[in-house]
Design an enzyme around this catalytic site. Sequence first.
Site: not given
Ligand code: ADP
Ligand code: MG
Length: 373
Positions: A18-19, A158, A113, A146, A110-111
Amino acid sequence: MPTVLARAPGRVEFIGNHTDYNGGAVLGAAIDRYVWAAAAPNPAGRWRLFSVGGAAVLELPSDPGTKYSGTDSWANYPLGVWRSLRDFSLPQPPGFDLLVDSNLPPGAGLSSSAALELAVALALVSLAGKTDLPPAQLAALGRHAENHHVGVPCGILDQGTCAFGRAGHLVHIDCRGPVFSHVPFPADAHLWIFNTREKHALIDGLYAQRHEECLAAAKTLGVARLTDLTPAQLRAGEGKLPPVLAKRARHIVEEQARVQETVTALQRRDLAVVGRLLTASHRSSQHLFENSTPALDRLVDLLEKHPAVFGARLTGGGFGGAAMALTRDRFTEADAVQIERCCAANHDRAPEMLHLQTADGATRIGLQAGGMD
Ligand code: ADP
Ligand code: MG
């Protein structure tokens, strides 16, 4: 129709919890787990999305205000990227068929998103005829999508790590610029991930709450950002803060110092010190920032005691997700399975274990024949 194919890696947050949105520094690593995005022009100007493993092809209306929820909510990411292209004065393809596939667990910290945003951005911008997008712009665009179109107030960790990843290296980000550089990943160490499978997807409210607490603490202390303070300066002014905000501020200010110490220790190749800093970061999350969970704490307790582990910590925003361990060569699959068994003895869900390599950042990987039927 030609199909553009792009690939973007996930990342681990090596240290720097969170930095980023507090104007500090972070060390991340792009990892060899990816999101792929293939795109083809849709001559009828329709926007169609499909994710392998998803329920159905989504057809998006061209209403710029649309926000998706439930099982369709992942559409907010590609839609947010499409809108961000316009916000960044980049060309938008008028219609597209977009196919997404991934071997990166979503919601594990692990990002996935950011990987989704950057793979989609590269695919769509290439489809619109622009083949070069500098990594700093790609990272800024993904973060913008985002922050403004999905609604998560994340910093640049990220998307910056995903865009600037380099095999054999960690990505150092001074988030004030942001300025991106690389620090060699120690050749004789390994990265292991233990995903608790506790999804952190529903905790965006807590992430935003921590963000607000940090801003409130900085305001009370009279600084623009908490990372403007040294640990000694914070100790001198801490009495002005209510106890909860004092804990949040200490986490950020001391974490900022730990990031710098980690870079120095990596340069000295002193992995024992790196390991201690990683575990200290986790304890600070556990007790001061309160963004850990009992399952993550138990994993770190187990890993910390293992003789082949240098250090361990939660990785990413917290409130669920995964713990990361930096290990010696001699930490094997059998050791990881032993950790898994101990988790089961604690009545925790068996974690998903990943032995990861550092990887290169997001890239367009080519053109293929054929579109989506
Ligand atoms: P993180 O980024 O840590 O994995 P987040 O909650 O920020 O967690 O992002 C996860 C979200 O990103 C999922 O709930 C989905 O909406 C989207 N996402 C990630 N990978 C995929 C994928 N292969 N297909 C569709 N959506 C995805
Ligand atoms: Mg994310």
